[in-house]
Design a protein around this motif. Structure first.
Motif, mmCIF file in Angstrom:
data_model
loop_
_atom_site.group_PDB
_atom_site.id
_atom_site.type_symbol
_atom_site.label_atom_id
_atom_site.label_comp_id
_atom_site.label_asym_id
_atom_site.label_seq_id
_atom_site.Cartn_x
_atom_site.Cartn_y
_atom_site.Cartn_z
ATOM 1 N N TRP A 63 0.975 -1.177 0.228
ATOM 2 C CA TRP A 63 0.084 -0.045 -0.100
ATOM 3 C C TRP A 63 1.135 0.672 0.283
ATOM 4 O O TRP A 63 0.359 2.662 -0.308
ATOM 5 N N GLY A 64 1.863 1.715 0.419
ATOM 6 C CA GLY A 64 2.473 2.215 0.445
ATOM 7 C C GLY A 64 3.155 2.700 -0.945
ATOM 8 O O GLY A 64 2.986 3.914 -1.576
ATOM 9 N N LYS A 65 4.107 1.955 -1.712
ATOM 10 C CA LYS A 65 4.707 1.943 -3.084
ATOM 11 C C LYS A 65 3.149 2.243 -3.826
ATOM 12 O O LYS A 65 3.243 3.082 -4.723
ATOM 13 N N GLN A 66 1.339 1.513 -3.787
ATOM 14 C CA GLN A 66 0.895 1.970 -4.648
ATOM 15 C C GLN A 66 0.539 3.744 -4.511
ATOM 16 O O GLN A 66 0.026 3.923 -5.163
ATOM 17 N N ALA A 67 0.243 3.641 -2.989
ATOM 18 C CA ALA A 67 -0.280 5.347 -2.682
ATOM 19 C C ALA A 67 0.394 6.679 -3.178
ATOM 20 O O ALA A 67 0.065 7.208 -3.659
ATOM 21 N N ALA A 68 1.943 5.874 -3.465
ATOM 22 C CA ALA A 68 3.236 6.649 -3.720
ATOM 23 C C ALA A 68 2.650 6.881 -4.661
ATOM 24 O O ALA A 68 2.856 8.213 -5.742
ATOM 25 N N ALA A 69 2.066 6.156 -5.753
ATOM 26 C CA ALA A 69 2.019 5.724 -7.328
ATOM 27 C C ALA A 69 0.865 6.979 -7.438
ATOM 28 O O ALA A 69 0.641 7.599 -8.484
ATOM 29 N N LYS A 70 -0.223 6.842 -7.011
ATOM 30 C CA LYS A 70 -1.255 7.347 -6.978
ATOM 31 C C LYS A 70 -1.152 8.468 -7.053
ATOM 32 O O LYS A 70 -1.870 9.527 -7.496
ATOM 33 N N LEU A 71 -0.370 8.946 -6.134
ATOM 34 C CA LEU A 71 0.104 10.649 -5.981
ATOM 35 C C LEU A 71 1.553 11.603 -6.450
ATOM 36 O O LEU A 71 1.212 12.745 -6.129
ATOM 37 N N GLY A 72 1.524 10.116 -7.813
ATOM 38 C CA GLY A 72 2.330 10.839 -9.144
ATOM 39 C C GLY A 72 3.941 11.466 -7.824
ATOM 40 O O GLY A 72 4.328 12.012 -7.941
ATOM 41 N N LEU A 73 3.981 9.964 -6.635
ATOM 42 C CA LEU A 73 5.506 10.458 -6.055
ATOM 43 C C LEU A 73 6.620 9.226 -6.057
ATOM 44 O O LEU A 73 5.839 7.922 -6.374
ATOM 45 N N ILE A 74 7.606 9.483 -6.905
ATOM 46 C CA ILE A 74 8.537 8.398 -6.220
ATOM 47 C C ILE A 74 8.600 7.714 -4.741
ATOM 48 O O ILE A 74 8.757 8.317 -3.872
ATOM 49 N N PRO A 75 8.372 6.028 -4.658
ATOM 50 C CA PRO A 75 8.584 5.331 -3.455
ATOM 51 C C PRO A 75 9.958 5.765 -2.868
ATOM 52 O O PRO A 75 10.671 4.612 -4.004
ATOM 53 N N GLN A 76 10.174 5.188 -1.996
ATOM 54 C CA GLN A 76 11.197 4.731 -1.362
ATOM 55 C C GLN A 76 11.006 3.934 -0.084
ATOM 56 O O GLN A 76 10.670 4.894 1.109
ATOM 57 N N ASP A 77 11.561 2.809 -0.353
ATOM 58 C CA ASP A 77 10.282 2.165 0.390
ATOM 59 C C ASP A 77 11.349 1.349 1.825
ATOM 60 O O ASP A 77 12.181 0.817 1.494
#
Length: 275
Positions: A75-89
């Motif tokens: 859910w962190g990576k998916q949320a980042a993608a939906k927000l147009g942000l690069i995920p760093q997990d």
């Protein structure tokens, strides 16, 4: 104006044009979301987790100080993608705070050291606490909540120092139990045990209030997932279940038993993105 001066002026104008045209674009590209937490958000599958522990992954042995296996669709990576942000997990299986185990503080320190937490960080997602409930089961609930808050005060201060413009969200756990019951075995369509296990209900509630306390004490946000997942816990029908059982052939795609399935990760990502 002499020729040398004209040349210098042209160079200066070109530099200014480059700065105005390129820097904002680069800044937008660097905006990121940094993700911290335990296995519920990390969501590795069992082979990935085992390969990391045995050092069979190309990256070497996993560990909270180096890297941890994670799902590309948690859910962190998916949320980042939906927000147009690069995920760093930086989330990692087994993460704890006030208990023995891989420390959340190590995740935060590593993110700072890597430069992942910076002036371009727009969102910080923290999902942790459950592993500290059963590991402190003999202690008074009030003491556990107090110690968790004090631990998180320090970590949030470090995050704010490195990423002053970020929204920091404690993202709660989706619903797990149905009252004092859990449903561990789903071996026929819409058929399961209903096992009395009040301890899990206690831990679920305790983790929720630990996160609420921490968000209030640090002036950050608490994202409550209980209302939107009230009918999607371990005992929900096959087409609604977001928390898989121990043996669960009918909840749909997912990586780990007794964890959030793919349906649940998609739901939580949508809640974060719309918050």
């Amino acid at each position: 104006m002499t020729l040398p001066r004209l040349r210098r002026a042209a160079v200066a104008l070109a530099a200014m044009a480059t700065a105005f045209c390129v820097v904002p674009h680069a800044e937008a590209q660097e905006q990121n979301a940094v993700i911290f937490g335990d296995s519920v958000i990390a969501d590795p599958n069992a082979p990935q987790w085992l390969a990391g522990k045995l050092g069979l992954d190309p990256r070497g042995s996993s560990g909270v100080t180096t890297w941890c296996p994670q799902s590309p669709t948690n859910w962190g990576k998916q949320a980042a993608a939906k927000l147009g942000l690069i995920p760093q997990d930086y989330s990692c299986t087994g993460t704890t705070t006030i208990s023995q185990g891989p420390q959340l503080a190590t995740q935060v320190d590593r993110a700072i050291r890597d430069g992942a937490l910076n002036g371009s960080t727009r969102r910080v997602i923290i999902s942790t606490g459950f592993n500290d409930t059963y590991n402190n089961d003999a202690r008074p609930d009030s003491d556990v909540r107090r110690d968790f808050v004090n631990y998180m005060k320090n970590e949030v201060a470090k995050i704010r120092g490195a990423a002053p413009g970020a929204r920091i969200q404690f993202v709660g756990y989706p619903t797990i139990t149905s009252g004092d019951r859990v449903c561990l075995f789903h071996i026929a369509p819409n058929t399961s045990d209903w096992t009395i296990f009040p301890r899990v209900q206690k831990w679920e509630n305790q983790a929720q209030w630990m996160q609420v306390d921490a968000a209030q004490a640090t002036g950050t946000e608490f994202l409550d997932l209980k209302p939107s997942t009230a009918n999607n816990g371990m005992c929900a029908t096959d087409d609604q279940r977001m928390w898989a059982g121990l043996v669960d052939f009918y909840a749909g795609a997912g990586n780990l038993p007794i964890h959030v399935n793919q349906r649940g990760h998609e739901h939580v990502a949508n809640v974060i993105a719309s918050s």
